[in-house]
Design a protein around this motif. Sequence first.
Motif, PDB file in Angstrom:
ATOM      1  N   ASN A  94      39.495  42.722  34.306  1.00 14.97           N
ATOM      2  CA  ASN A  94      39.391  42.552  35.668  1.00 14.97           C
ATOM      3  C   ASN A  94      38.019  42.428  36.192  1.00 14.97           C
ATOM      4  N   THR A  95      36.950  43.067  35.586  1.00 11.26           N
ATOM      5  CA  THR A  95      35.631  42.980  35.848  1.00 11.26           C
ATOM      6  C   THR A  95      34.853  43.440  34.934  1.00 11.26           C
ATOM      7  N   CYS A 101      33.808  47.196  40.579  1.00 10.87           N
ATOM      8  CA  CYS A 101      34.836  47.618  41.513  1.00 10.87           C
ATOM      9  C   CYS A 101      34.313  48.565  42.428  1.00 10.87           C
ATOM     10  N   HIS A 102      33.434  49.561  41.985  1.00 13.60           N
ATOM     11  CA  HIS A 102      32.874  50.469  42.802  1.00 13.60           C
ATOM     12  C   HIS A 102      31.649  50.266  43.219  1.00 13.60           C
ATOM     13  N   GLY A 108      36.233  50.191  47.008  1.00 12.23           N
ATOM     14  CA  GLY A 108      36.453  48.593  46.929  1.00 12.23           C
ATOM     15  C   GLY A 108      36.984  48.247  48.250  1.00 12.23           C
ATOM     16  N   SER A 120      37.803  44.082  43.515  1.00 12.56           N
ATOM     17  CA  SER A 120      37.889  45.416  43.333  1.00 12.56           C
ATOM     18  C   SER A 120      39.181  45.985  43.655  1.00 12.56           C
ATOM     19  N   ALA A 212      39.609  50.344  44.354  1.00 12.80           N
ATOM     20  CA  ALA A 212      38.569  51.296  43.726  1.00 12.80           C
ATOM     21  C   ALA A 212      38.267  52.220  44.614  1.00 12.80           C
ATOM     22  N   ASP A 283      40.430  48.009  32.930  1.00 13.65           N
ATOM     23  CA  ASP A 283      39.740  46.918  33.777  1.00 13.65           C
ATOM     24  C   ASP A 283      38.640  46.144  32.933  1.00 13.65           C
TER      25      ASP A 283
END
Length: 470
Positions: A94-95, A101-102, A108, A120, A212, A283
């Motif tokens: 995802n990232t 995300c954070h 997020g 996020s 997040a 993630d």
Amino acid sequence: MLYTKFVSAASFAALFFSAFCHAAETSYPLQDTPLSGGAGSVDQHDQNAYSLPQGNMPMTRRLDFSVGNSFFRNPWVVAPSSTDARDGLGPLFNTNSCQGCHLKDGRGHAPASVDAPSVSLFLRLSIPADPERDADFLREHGVVPDPVYGAQLQTAAIPGMKPEADLIVDWEAVTQTLGDGTEVVMRKPIYRIENPNYGEMSEDLLTSPRVAPPMIGLGLLQAIPEDVLLAAADPEDENGDGISGRANQVWDRVAEKTVLGRFGWKAGQPNVMQQSMDAFAGDMGLTSSVALSTDCTPQQQCERFPNGGVPEVSDKVAGFIEFYSMSLAVPTRRDMDDPQVQRGAELFNQIGCAACHTPSYTTGQHERADLSEQVIWPYTDLLLHDMGPGLADGRGEFLADGNEWRTPPLWGLGLTKTVNPSAGFLHDGRAETVEHAILWHDGEARAAADEYRLLPANEREALLRFLNSL
């Protein structure tokens, strides 16, 4: 719902709940110190408010914090790479970084439009389980993943691999009318999965959007004695206050036993280490000794791509990440001498918010002195509560059902948008303001939300001023 009917129902709830709160309000303390995170609290109220180490951390541990921060902040790359301490990303993810995300270690946000990427916010997946047939699997995993798409929708992939699908969020306007006639326009998310690349999605697929959460104070929350949290649980509502918080019981892979769940939106994680390593696996597609496999399924044939070692996140690196994640300090309270803020604190207790958002704890003995025996003000009970059909995802996780969510801590709340101006509130970031978050409360929190709706405008503003002082 017609306004006249709404006020009638709300007035009945308010009369009942006011009687209870009048008797119980003294049970909840009023914060009398700006040190929300105990002696480790920091006077930082700008964009970096969530990114400082515990103020009482020994200088000898600051290097460990900095190293952990580097692994948390910097992107991971595709293997093989000369950056072998940070390779092995994907193949599905995802990232490519925790900070992705954070943002600035904060909360997020959901995509603002159908064209905006979901940076996020991610979607948890599962299929309905058979309580008897799947009992052993559920005991250790909490859900039964989709056989093709796993337990999380990955919307990105390394070269040569296709993402699982696109996550699309549409927004629908929802209007609520308060007791004095004020109309509040909020947004309701509608989620769609489009362009699946590995076959059709299961017809009975269960989904749960998750944004997040902020990273501050996690070590302090882990240091709250378990018996204190369990003592507050009242699953059968034996005291008749309408609040029936439940403790989630989850699998601790290192201890190899079922323990109290504290972290995650449904309290589905036992500790910071497992929460962190599961995030690496889900993630970013990175394995560790705590999470030996990623969310790839056999149908996706992820094994044909090079990995970054076995495991990809070494125990040493995992230790630095755990230390960093447990060490982010809580900012101090602001404006505590403001009469409006003080009135808001009283209202927070009186209308019933503190029944779930428990103001204060004292942490127990801990191997780290900076986390040990600290008086903290997180405003959470870390328990599960039925938040009603409007926020329900219909997807269980260990003991949590489809209507239940863990009470999120409120410390640092007023700095959320300072850290990330795009941040949203609640589990999926739908609430653009703190007031919107309050108005989405239902289920066990309906009576308190109704009390808020019936407050005069100056008292609503006082309560919001209090929350924004945290």
